[in-house]
Design a protein around this motif. Structure first.
Motif, mmCIF file in Angstrom:
data_model
loop_
_atom_site.group_PDB
_atom_site.id
_atom_site.type_symbol
_atom_site.label_atom_id
_atom_site.label_comp_id
_atom_site.label_asym_id
_atom_site.label_seq_id
_atom_site.Cartn_x
_atom_site.Cartn_y
_atom_site.Cartn_z
ATOM 1 N N UNK A 1 16.508 -7.043 -17.131
ATOM 2 C CA UNK A 1 16.338 -5.580 -17.168
ATOM 3 C C UNK A 1 15.464 -5.166 -18.359
ATOM 4 N N UNK A 2 15.527 -5.915 -19.462
ATOM 5 C CA UNK A 2 14.594 -5.614 -20.561
ATOM 6 C C UNK A 2 13.153 -5.847 -20.075
ATOM 7 N N UNK A 3 12.965 -6.888 -19.298
ATOM 8 C CA UNK A 3 11.638 -7.158 -18.732
ATOM 9 C C UNK A 3 11.187 -6.036 -17.806
ATOM 10 N N UNK A 4 12.117 -5.504 -17.034
ATOM 11 C CA UNK A 4 11.787 -4.395 -16.127
ATOM 12 C C UNK A 4 11.375 -3.158 -16.940
ATOM 13 N N UNK A 5 12.105 -2.900 -18.006
ATOM 14 C CA UNK A 5 11.761 -1.744 -18.851
ATOM 15 C C UNK A 5 10.376 -1.948 -19.471
ATOM 16 N N UNK A 6 10.129 -3.166 -19.905
ATOM 17 C CA UNK A 6 8.819 -3.506 -20.475
ATOM 18 C C UNK A 6 7.704 -3.213 -19.453
ATOM 19 N N UNK A 7 7.943 -3.597 -18.235
ATOM 20 C CA UNK A 7 6.972 -3.357 -17.161
ATOM 21 C C UNK A 7 6.783 -1.852 -16.945
ATOM 22 N N UNK A 8 7.878 -1.143 -16.940
ATOM 23 C CA UNK A 8 7.834 0.312 -16.730
ATOM 24 C C UNK A 8 7.024 0.980 -17.839
ATOM 25 N N UNK A 9 7.284 0.587 -19.077
ATOM 26 C CA UNK A 9 6.563 1.186 -20.207
ATOM 27 C C UNK A 9 5.075 0.858 -20.108
ATOM 28 N N UNK A 10 4.773 -0.365 -19.688
ATOM 29 C CA UNK A 10 3.367 -0.752 -19.546
ATOM 30 C C UNK A 10 2.686 0.090 -18.472
ATOM 31 N N UNK A 11 3.376 0.282 -17.350
ATOM 32 C CA UNK A 11 2.794 1.095 -16.256
ATOM 33 C C UNK A 11 2.569 2.534 -16.733
ATOM 34 N N UNK A 12 3.533 3.048 -17.464
ATOM 35 C CA UNK A 12 3.425 4.429 -17.946
ATOM 36 C C UNK A 12 2.231 4.594 -18.891
ATOM 37 N N UNK A 13 1.937 3.527 -19.630
ATOM 38 C CA UNK A 13 0.857 3.608 -20.615
ATOM 39 C C UNK A 13 -0.528 3.448 -19.977
ATOM 40 N N UNK A 14 -0.568 3.102 -18.699
ATOM 41 C CA UNK A 14 -1.866 2.836 -18.042
ATOM 42 C C UNK A 14 -2.510 4.108 -17.529
ATOM 43 N N UNK A 15 -3.834 4.050 -17.387
ATOM 44 C CA UNK A 15 -4.544 5.136 -16.712
ATOM 45 C C UNK A 15 -4.258 5.027 -15.216
ATOM 46 N N UNK A 16 -4.385 6.130 -14.470
ATOM 47 C CA UNK A 16 -4.140 6.064 -13.023
ATOM 48 C C UNK A 16 -4.982 4.990 -12.342
ATOM 49 N N UNK A 17 -6.220 4.807 -12.789
ATOM 50 C CA UNK A 17 -7.089 3.791 -12.165
ATOM 51 C C UNK A 17 -6.518 2.398 -12.396
ATOM 52 N N UNK A 18 -6.126 2.187 -13.619
ATOM 53 C CA UNK A 18 -5.566 0.879 -13.957
ATOM 54 C C UNK A 18 -4.288 0.634 -13.140
ATOM 55 N N UNK A 19 -3.494 1.644 -13.036
ATOM 56 C CA UNK A 19 -2.223 1.519 -12.309
ATOM 57 C C UNK A 19 -2.448 1.081 -10.857
ATOM 58 N N UNK A 20 -3.515 1.641 -10.290
ATOM 59 C CA UNK A 20 -3.789 1.306 -8.875
ATOM 60 C C UNK A 20 -3.992 -0.189 -8.675
ATOM 61 N N UNK A 21 -4.389 -0.883 -9.726
ATOM 62 C CA UNK A 21 -4.669 -2.321 -9.596
ATOM 63 C C UNK A 21 -3.398 -3.166 -9.707
ATOM 64 N N UNK B 1 2.800 -12.315 -10.844
ATOM 65 C CA UNK B 1 1.984 -11.249 -10.247
ATOM 66 C C UNK B 1 0.644 -11.795 -9.760
ATOM 67 N N UNK B 2 0.006 -12.551 -10.645
ATOM 68 C CA UNK B 2 -1.317 -13.061 -10.288
ATOM 69 C C UNK B 2 -1.268 -13.992 -9.090
ATOM 70 N N UNK B 3 -0.281 -14.855 -9.085
ATOM 71 C CA UNK B 3 -0.221 -15.822 -7.983
ATOM 72 C C UNK B 3 0.176 -15.149 -6.670
ATOM 73 N N UNK B 4 0.976 -14.098 -6.766
ATOM 74 C CA UNK B 4 1.417 -13.430 -5.529
ATOM 75 C C UNK B 4 0.244 -12.735 -4.827
ATOM 76 N N UNK B 5 -0.776 -12.385 -5.622
ATOM 77 C CA UNK B 5 -1.942 -11.732 -5.015
ATOM 78 C C UNK B 5 -2.623 -12.650 -4.014
ATOM 79 N N UNK B 6 -2.580 -13.935 -4.276
ATOM 80 C CA UNK B 6 -3.168 -14.906 -3.351
ATOM 81 C C UNK B 6 -2.088 -15.321 -2.344
ATOM 82 N N UNK B 7 -1.921 -14.506 -1.324
ATOM 83 C CA UNK B 7 -0.811 -14.715 -0.384
ATOM 84 C C UNK B 7 -0.881 -16.057 0.326
ATOM 85 N N UNK B 8 -2.103 -16.480 0.632
ATOM 86 C CA UNK B 8 -2.202 -17.732 1.376
ATOM 87 C C UNK B 8 -1.674 -18.894 0.524
#
Ligand code: OAK
Length: 829
Positions: free
Chosen positions: A576-596, A784-791
């Motif tokens: 859950x600390x990792x989840x919060x870390x992710x949330x804070x990172x997303x919040x700190x991003x620009x909308x464009x960055x978030x889309x990625x 995250x990176x590896x999941x992008x390559x679904x195959x």
């Protein structure tokens, strides 16, 4: 038994059991109309479930009878698995699949106007366990029957299984689990009873030869009544027995005198006291609380089971020395250790054997499996309590200890430290009986449940016993899971797809055949279907989340799952600390960055022991984070945090097949094995984990390129802990930001989670959350990176499944049978 001339009539009318749809329907209708006294006008799904179960139960019991007959005639050695917990889950689906008649039943149910899925859903889980230890026992029963081993399980028939968990305002609330309202799977055996004695005194006398004989007298008697549950093997007629004991006042105990004199209350109170023994499962996992009622449960169950086993042996009219050739008893952790003492008592006090002869029989009979190294879980009982409840047993324990220490003294003369360290009696205030030591001394084999764990017990908590008994007494049997429930039943579409690529369902009996899947890995159509099945399983979970929590999650997001008992050593707080870390990172991003960014759903589930305050805090934090994140419009699909209420076996059957990534992130050296790690990989999910328990062997089998490992190694844990306490302990910037967010009140009241933060930041961080945090975050980034390559991801999943053959509980049971029990399967024609 029936005289020869009359047997023909019996044979002519022997129940054969249905084999087709018509026969099945006939049985269902008969049960609805007669057993349940209903008609087609008031047959609801509940009644249809009951009648279906009764129809299958009839079939099982016919095979159960034949199996028992066969075993008695063959007169071979049997295994008895003593476990205070059997976390069985539902029985109907399993029974239908194991006897190979699910399709028949599906057709029949359909014609009678119901859907088989709805009927299966009607069943209440048999939740007679807390977690890993109890579920392992259930997998073992499935394998023992499937491999045709003559084996019985012995346990307690709790009126209340593990509590039901409700989440109210983010907090866990416990609700009693009364599961026996209607249980078609059990057979009360009112004729199989054992009177169990407690308390009282010991008197010693001399027999005619001048030998001292002990008599345990007085005290109170409680009666044990047997309830049997048939355990069907997969694709074999072998049907074993699980015998659960229920307590009731003995007929002598129910005081009719009091009753007739109008003292109803007191006579009823006696009765209730007796029934209390099997009333409720203690809800602690990996924790010993030392309650008197718990010790009463243990002796009650162990004494009834041994009486039963001895009674069966005596019918064979063999000499006592042959007992270990006929009987192997496995102690599932230390909870049944009194069985060692009870058998010695039976042999010496009741059957009149000499101590040494009896002790040889005892130690050749028992094997002991250790399931934890956590100090707070190692069972100890105050000598005073033992003296009060079981006075004769305490004497025997003292004698066992005396003789044991004499042999130690011979081997290590003048080594007082050694004697103190291995003594079964701990000389502290108050004096304690160390149950693990008693189990080791009373068994011929001691095993851990994964390689690392077996190494650890031999080099840490039991190291002196290795010096005394030699390394041969200690061994490893890595845990396994039954592929019938955890693949075929939980994930039928994947099971079919695997069958189509490996030449049928043989892999369910020999899981190593999964390796054939690697031949199909370059087949694009196969990979596509594989991916479709995963997606469908995720959609099913998505719907469940919507229905139960009213949260919409995107089934294309990465599903990241951690479901298991809540415990600081399992480190849901790191997650859950990792989840919060992710949330804070997303919040700190620009909308464009978030889309990625890659969308992710963090799914949690699991119960906390009712008295485990910190575990309950963790549940509260997860729910509070969910409440904030899930309705943050800036975040949308990118992150959802879900807490699934009341995690249990049947929910696991839905959750496990829907996972992309599951978390097995205990502090290295603390999780003995873990078995859900095996279930997740077998269902085509990857795992993120520490070098702990069976994660290590999973890595060895599937290849390190197919698993996301991170964190401290077990050999470094002690030094780090020492450094936290005696050196300077700093927490890195990323984790500090998480703490700041928590303490600024982003997820509720600022003070709510103070102790949780302080445990890591200020109080020595015993579970090394701060040490592993950064590598956890980095590894999640790799995910995250590896999941992008679904195959490539799908290829990894398929490759992993193909290499999971080792983790079948069939392999595991064969290892026990050969290395510990010395039993053979009883081949059925
Ligand atoms: C429960 C109560 C007392 C001692 C141990 C347990 C227990 O559940 N231990 C668990 O056993 C599982 C089966 O061997 C392992 O997979 C888990 O790692 C272990 O925590």
């Amino acid at each position: 038994s029936i005289p020869e001339p009359q047997r023909e009539a019996w044979k002519k009318h022997q129940v054969q059991g249905f084999t087709d749809k018509d026969g099945f329907e006939k049985e269902v209708v008969r049960h609805v109309e007669t057993t349940l006294a209903r008609s087609l006008f008031n047959c609801d799904e509940g009644a249809a479930y009951s009648a279906t179960s009764l129809a299958f139960r009839d079939r099982l019991i016919t095979e159960w009878n034949r199996t028992q007959q066969r075993q008695t005639t063959a007169d071979t050695k049997r295994v008895y698995y003593l476990s205070l917990e059997f976390l069985m889950g539902r029985a109907l689906d399993n029974a239908m699949l194991n006897v190979g008649l699910k399709d028949v039943a599906k057709g029949g149910i359909d014609e009678l106007g119901f859907r088989i899925e709805d009927i299966i859903e009607q069943e209440h889980d048999a939740a007679l366990g807390n977690g890993g230890l109890g579920r392992l026992a259930a997998c073992f029963l499935d394998s023992l029957a499937s491999l045709n081993y003559p084996a019985w399980g012995y346990g307690l028939r709790y009126r209340y299984g593990i509590f039901k968990q409700e989440i109210i305002n983010g907090y866990q609330v416990e609700v009693p689990d009364y599961w026996l309202d209607f249980n078609p799977w059990e057979f009360p055996r009112h004729d199989v009873t054992v009177d169990i004695q407690f308390y009282g005194n010991v008197r010693k006398s001399q027999d005619d030869n001048g030998k001292t004989v002990a008599h345990w007298e007085g005290g109170e008697i409680v009666t044990a009544v047997a309830y049997d549950m048939p355990i069907p093997g997969y694709a074999t007629p072998s049907t074993n027995n699980l015998r659960l004991w229920s307590s009731k006042a003995s007929s002598g105990e129910f005081d009719f005198q009091k009753f007739n004199n109008g003292d109803y209350e007191s006579s009823v109170a006696d009765q209730q006291r007796a029934e209390t023994i099997s009333a409720v499962l203690y809800p602690n996992d990996n924790l010993d609380r030392g309650k008197e009622l718990r010790l009463k449960q243990q002796y009650f169950w162990v004494a009834a089971s041994l009486y039963d086993i001895v009674r069966r042996f005596k019918k064979t009219k063999r000499a006592w020395r042959e007992f270990p050739d006929q009987v192997a008893i496995q102690l599932n952790d230390t909870h049944p250790t009194l069985a060692v003492v009870e058998l010695q008592r039976i042999l010496v006090d009741i059957e009149g054997l000499e101590w040494d002869e009896a002790w040889t029989i005892v130690t050749s009979t028992f094997g002991y499996t250790n399931h934890t190294v956590l100090p707070e879980a190692l069972e100890k009982w105050p000598v005073g309590l033992m003296q009060h409840l079981l006075p004769r047993h305490l004497q025997i324990i003292y004698d066992i200890n005396l003789f044991f220490l004499q042999t130690v003294e011979k081997k290590f003369p003048n080594d007082r430290e050694m004697l103190t360290s291995v003594s079964i009696i701990e000389e502290c205030q108050p004096k304690m009986v160390r149950m693990a030591y008693l189990a080791i001394v009373g068994s011929h084999k001691v095993n851990g449940v994964a390689e690392l764990h077996s190494d650890l017990i031999q080099t840490t908590i039991f190291k002196d016993f290795v010096k005394i008994f030699g390394a041969d007494k200690f061994t490893n049997v890595t845990n396994g899971i039954t592929p019938r429930r955890w693949l075929h039943q939980a994930n039928p579409r994947l099971s079919e797809l695997i069958a189509s690529k490996t030449g049928g369902h043989e892999f369910l009996k020999d899981l190593t055949q999964l390796n054939k899947l690697e031949l199909s890995i370059d087949d694009a159509a196969f990979r596509k279907e594989w991916a479709e099945i995963k997606y469908a399983n995720k959609v099913r979970l998505t719907k469940y989340i919507k229905k139960t929590l009213d949260v919409t999650v995107n089934p294309s997001a990465l599903f990241d799952v951690q479901v298991k008992r809540i415990h600081e050593y399992k480190r849901q707080q790191l997650n859950i600390f990792g989840v919060i870390h992710r949330y804070l990172a997303l919040k700190a991003m620009s909308p464009e960055e978030r889309k990625k960014q890659l969308p992710r759903v963090s799914i949690f589930g699991g119960k906390a022991a009712p008295g485990y305050w910190m575990a309950k805090q963790i549940i509260h934090l997860i729910n509070n984070v969910g409440a904030v994140v899930n309705k943050d419009p800036e975040i949308g699909d990118l992150l959802k945090v879900i807490y699934l209420e009341d995690y249990n076996v049947s929910k696991a059957e839905m959750i496990v097949p829907a996972s992309d990534l599951s978390e097995h992130i205990s502090t290295a050296g603390t999780e003995a094995s873990g078995t859900s790690n095996m279930k997740f990989v077998l269902n085509g999910g990857l795992i993120i984990g520490t070098c702990d328990g069976a994660n290590i062997e999973i890595t060895r089998e599937i290849g390190q390129e197919n698993i996301f490992l991170f964190g401290t190694l077990s050999e470094d844990v002690e030094d780090l802990r020492h450094a936290h306490t005696y050196g300077s302990h700093t927490v890195d910037a990323g984790l500090n930001k998480v703490f700041e967010a928590i303490q600024s009140g982003t997820f509720g009241e600022p003070n709510d989670f103070g102790a949780m933060v302080a445990a890591v930041r200020d109080h020595g961080d015993y579970y090394l959350v701060s040490d592993d945090f950064q590598s956890y975050i980095d590894t999640q980034k790799m995910v995250d990176n590896e999941y992008r390559n679904q195959d490539e991801w799908i290829r990894k999943c398929i490759r992993s499944v193909a290499r999971m053959g080792f983790f079948s509980s069939d392999r595991c049971i064969n290892e026990y049978a050969e290395g510990i029990w010395n039993v053979e399967p009883l081949v059925v024609n």
